[in-house]
Write a protein that holds these residues in place. Structure first.
Motif, short mmCIF file in Angstrom:
data_model
loop_
_atom_site.label_atom_id
_atom_site.label_comp_id
_atom_site.label_asym_id
_atom_site.label_seq_id
_atom_site.Cartn_x
_atom_site.Cartn_y
_atom_site.Cartn_z
N TRP A 26 39.33 41.90 46.86
CA TRP A 26 39.28 41.00 48.53
C TRP A 26 37.99 41.83 48.96
N TYR A 35 47.37 35.92 47.99
CA TYR A 35 45.81 35.07 48.00
C TYR A 35 45.36 35.73 46.02
N LEU A 36 45.32 37.42 46.64
CA LEU A 36 44.41 38.16 45.11
C LEU A 36 45.26 37.26 44.12
N TYR A 87 37.70 35.78 49.61
CA TYR A 87 38.15 36.57 51.13
C TYR A 87 38.12 34.63 51.91
N ARG A 94 46.96 38.73 52.02
CA ARG A 94 46.06 39.17 51.60
C ARG A 94 46.62 38.77 49.75
N SER A 114 36.19 37.70 42.44
CA SER A 114 36.73 38.50 44.50
C SER A 114 36.59 37.08 44.99
#
Length: 295
Positions: free
Chosen positions: A88, A60-61, A42, A57, A40
């Protein structure tokens, strides 16, 4: 008792996790399990990008998944079915527990870091969250590889001087038997008892402390031998040690080159957590070998 169809490895970006993936791959290969690598991430700054936040996001993932794919090749090279999952969430433990709620998972594997200089294992907040809340067996791995011929030790308390139910030893041993069979390992039982509190209480001039001490030892020895016999385990594989469990258990595991120690946990009624016991939790951070917490 120790079924394995789906193993999930929680990968913490702050931990070196290659060895954990290698060990999960060994288990997956020997049990025919599928494997999921889970992480995960964040970044609060990305939430301030307004209409670009969702794309940021996703990007990012995507980078997290690329990192997981490189680790997944360790297992895929052994023809193991591996999938990757990145979500996330700022809390890795919570993210994994949410994932387990909606998916069938039989075992969680996570790397931990042992600091040999001060003889302590650094358990992160995520580690303790999983120890106390993970509803399936949890394997906390250290950075050392398993021996070619492995030793698995089940930590038991057949006299039950501590506050734990009688069925817990049966569960721990059955998990150990199943795991040892799958890994072609040797299973040993370990029972550590500490007579000090009772001996202090009985330290009176009229009492022969030597006789009392021998009687206490024999009681624990008989209970351990009976437990081993009931499970078909040879007497020489049932080890009795005297002293503080906090000191003796970690020392025994280290000195005997044990690969995995199994400790039991039971659900605490009224709370969504698993209870090992105060002594067991103090033992955990001194253990230098891999720990399987059997729920």
């Amino acid at each position: 008792m120790f079924k394995c169809h789906h193993i999930i490895v929680l990968l913490d970006q702050s931990e070196e996790s290659v060895v954990a993936v290698e060990k999960a791959a060994i288990l997956a290969r020997k049990t025919g399990s599928r494997l999921t690598l889970f992480t995960s991430g964040y970044d609060g700054a990305l939430n301030n990008l307004q209409h670009l936040a969702e794309n940021a996001r996703d990007s990012y993932l995507s980078r997290l998944l690329n990192g997981l794919d490189s680790l997944a090749e360790i297992a895929r090279a052994q023809d193991i079915v591996v999938r990757t999952e990145a979500v996330w969430d700022k809390h890795a433990g919570t993210a994994l527990l949410n994932y387990i709620e909606g998916n069938s998972v039989d075992l969680v594997v996570k790397a931990t870091h042992h600091q040999n200089v001060i003889q302590r294992t650094f358990f992160s907040q995520t580690d303790w969250e999983l120890i106390r809340h993970c509803p399936v067996p949890l394997l906390l791995t250290k950075g050392t590889a398993w021996h070619p011929y492995m030793t698995v030790t089940a930590a038991v308390d057949p006299v039950r001087s501590n506050d734990k139910p009688s069925f817990l030893d049966d569960h721990i041993i059955q998990c150990g038997l199943d795991l040892a069979e799958k890994l072609d390992a040797q299973l040993q039982l370990l029972h550590v008892y500490d007579p000090t509190p009772l001996m202090i209480y009985l330290d009176q001039p009229a009492i022969n402390s030597t006789d009392i001490g021998e009687e206490i030892r024999q009681q624990h020895l008989d209970a351990l031998a009976s437990l081993a016999a009931n499970k078909g385990i040879a007497t020489n594989l049932a080890k009795l040690e005297m002293g503080s469990p906090v000191q003796v258990i970690p020392d025994h595991l280290y000195e005997n080159d044990v690969d995995i120690v199994i400790m039991g946990a039971v659900s605490r009624s009224g709370f969504e957590r698993w209870l090992l016991g105060h002594t067991a939790e103090k033992v955990l951070d001194r253990i230098t070998v891999d720990i399987l917490i059997a729920k």
